[in-house]
Design an enzyme around this catalytic site. Structure first.
Site, PDB file in Angstrom:
ATOM      1  NE  ARG A 113      44.725  26.502  17.953  1.00 54.90           N
ATOM      2  CZ  ARG A 113      44.516  26.401  19.186  1.00 54.90           C
ATOM      3  NH1 ARG A 113      44.581  25.927  20.102  1.00 54.90           N
ATOM      4  NH2 ARG A 113      43.016  27.114  19.241  1.00 54.90           N
ATOM      5  CE1 TYR A 165      57.244  -0.342  40.329  1.00 58.53           C
ATOM      6  CE2 TYR A 165      55.499   1.434  40.061  1.00 58.53           C
ATOM      7  CZ  TYR A 165      55.914  -0.025  40.073  1.00 58.53           C
ATOM      8  OH  TYR A 165      55.103  -0.832  39.799  1.00 58.53           O
ATOM      9  CB  CYS A 221      51.940   3.545  40.698  1.00 60.32           C
ATOM     10  SG  CYS A 221      53.299   3.499  41.965  1.00 60.32           S
ATOM     11  CG  MET A 222      48.889   2.399  35.310  1.00 56.28           C
ATOM     12  SD  MET A 222      48.915   0.977  34.398  1.00 56.28           S
ATOM     13  CE  MET A 222      50.492   1.259  33.486  1.00 56.28           C
ATOM     14  CG  ASP A 223      47.067   0.610  38.462  1.00 56.21           C
ATOM     15  OD1 ASP A 223      46.507   0.951  37.649  1.00 56.21           O
ATOM     16  OD2 ASP A 223      47.828  -0.189  38.605  1.00 56.21           O
ATOM     17  NE  ARG A 247      36.357  31.029  20.935  1.00 56.09           N
ATOM     18  CZ  ARG A 247      36.776  32.166  20.141  1.00 56.09           C
ATOM     19  NH1 ARG A 247      36.172  32.837  19.599  1.00 56.09           N
ATOM     20  NH2 ARG A 247      37.997  32.352  20.397  1.00 56.09           N
ATOM     21  CE  LYS A 261      38.655  23.407  23.675  1.00 57.30           C
ATOM     22  NZ  LYS A 261      39.956  24.208  22.866  1.00 57.30           N
ATOM     23  CG  HIS A 312      41.631  30.945  20.141  1.00 53.71           C
ATOM     24  ND1 HIS A 312      40.550  31.115  21.135  1.00 53.71           N
ATOM     25  CD2 HIS A 312      42.598  30.143  21.029  1.00 53.71           C
ATOM     26  CE1 HIS A 312      40.841  30.349  22.071  1.00 53.71           C
ATOM     27  NE2 HIS A 312      42.035  29.887  22.138  1.00 53.71           N
TER      28      HIS A 312
END
Length: 367
Positions: free
Chosen positions: A127, A258, A305-307, A215, A33, A159
């Site tokens: 759950r 930043y 940072c993002m990138d 599993r 999954k 589970h």
């Protein structure tokens, strides 16, 4: 190579073989999954079958149908569906589906000719699955529908909540509840089919929970279910690697990224690594994580940072294009996914499953 995930399929198959030794009398389900925990669902599923996995497990109908479209034809269980789920497509594709309540069971029964369905009992995770009176109703409905020839109950499962804490008393409680649920189903005249409760941690630490099938999820990818549950026979499958996008020498007093959350206390060399939270790298690991560079570790400096992120290379020679290992097996001194989890204040599962964005994937050991 800009940002590449190297996935070792030979190691994955070896991990599954090693894990089978913990539960030699049970069937093995390879859980693929969430894009195989970030490793790539279809290639990992194919490798799992080649490695002898008896079953595949996925969460969503879309995942199950993608595997069938890719050519998988072996036993496959899907366990998380919402109203309106494509049960007819799943049944037609010979996917076994999970019922966690009477309404869901009835929807599955109406989706095809005697579909195979597994029943999920909530043994304490609170759950998914049926609990208490809901379980009583589900058992009664399953018995009625099977007697009418509308379904075939092929399994019962649950589970653990705390299998990664082997001494937690909840494990005894949940196993006891599961055994009672199996007996209740049998008393209603329904063969329970394949019984399964154990995830990776329980498969390794709790033989009494093996039943008919175990599993194998995170451990099959070579990552311990928890630092307290070490599985020495497995090794990480994935290496996250890239190259330096820039290198610069900066003086003492230079601040980085930043917010200027790190300032150099000496002259040093900074390396720019072209991955960031856009690729699933945890921003919370800023100023705490490390990467592998030239056989040693280099600390992340400043805000991720993002990138991109910045690492401190000290006085080591470095050039643009030099390789960087964000994390991997640890064989060459690089940090592991668990190291990044510790730095980010999370679990290793999240480190690998979050990988997204601009990564490419390279598979070694394809057959």
């Amino acid at each position: 190579m800009n940002a590449d995930l190297l996935v070792d399929l030979d190691q994955y198959r070896a991990n599954l073989a090693a894990l089978r030794a913990y539960a030699p009398d049970a069937l093995q389900m390879a859980v693929v999954k969430a894009n195989a925990y970030g490793h790539g669902m279809v290639p990992m599923a194919r490798a799992a079958r080649q490695g002898g996995a008896d079953w595949l497990g996925v969460a969503t109908p879309a995942e199950a149908l993608e595997l069938r479209a890719a050519g998988d034809r072996g036993p496959l269980l899907c366990w998380l569906a919402v109203p309106g789920a494509p049960f007819a497509e799943l049944v037609a594709a010979d996917v076994e589906v999970t019922a966690s309540g009477v309404d869901q069971l009835q929807a599955i029964a109406a989706a095809g000719d005697r579909p195979r369905v597994q029943l999920k009992v909530d043994t304490g995770l609170s759950r998914n699955g049926a609990f208490g009176p809901q379980w009583d109703e589900l058992v009664a409905a399953a018995a009625r529908l099977q007697e009418a020839g509308s379904i075939e109950v092929s399994g019962i499962w649950s589970h653990f909540a705390s299998a990664d804490d082997p001494d937690n008393p909840s494990n005894d409680h949940q196993e006891s509840v599961f055994r009672a649920a199996v007996d209740q189903l049998a008393s209603a005249g329904v063969d329970p089919g394949v019984r399964h409760l154990a995830n990776s941690a329980a498969a390794v630490t709790r033989p009494s929970s093996h039943f008919d099938l175990v599993r194998m999820g995170i451990a099959s990818y070579g990552i311990d279910p928890d630092p307290a549950v070490h599985v020495p026979e497995v090794r990480p499958v994935l290496t996250a690697r890239t190259v330096l996008a820039n290198v610069k020498r900066v003086p003492a007093g230079a601040s980085v990224s930043y917010g200027w959350r790190w300032t150099a206390d000496r002259e040093t060399t900074l390396g720019l690594v072209p991955v960031g939270y856009g690729e699933g790298i945890h921003r919370t690991a800023s100023n705490r994580a490390e990467v592998g560079f030239d056989g040693k570790r280099a600390p992340v400096r400043g805000t991720i940072c993002m990138d991109q992120l910045v690492v401190d290379l000290g006085d080591r020679p470095a050039r643009i294009g030099d390789p960087v290992t964000v994390f991997g097996p640890g064989d060459d001194g690089e940090p592991t996914a668990q190291d990044w989890a510790d730095a980010a204040g999370t679990i290793a599962y999240e480190i690998v499953t979050r990988l997204a964005g601009r990564w490419s994937r390279t598979y070694r050991g394809e057959r």
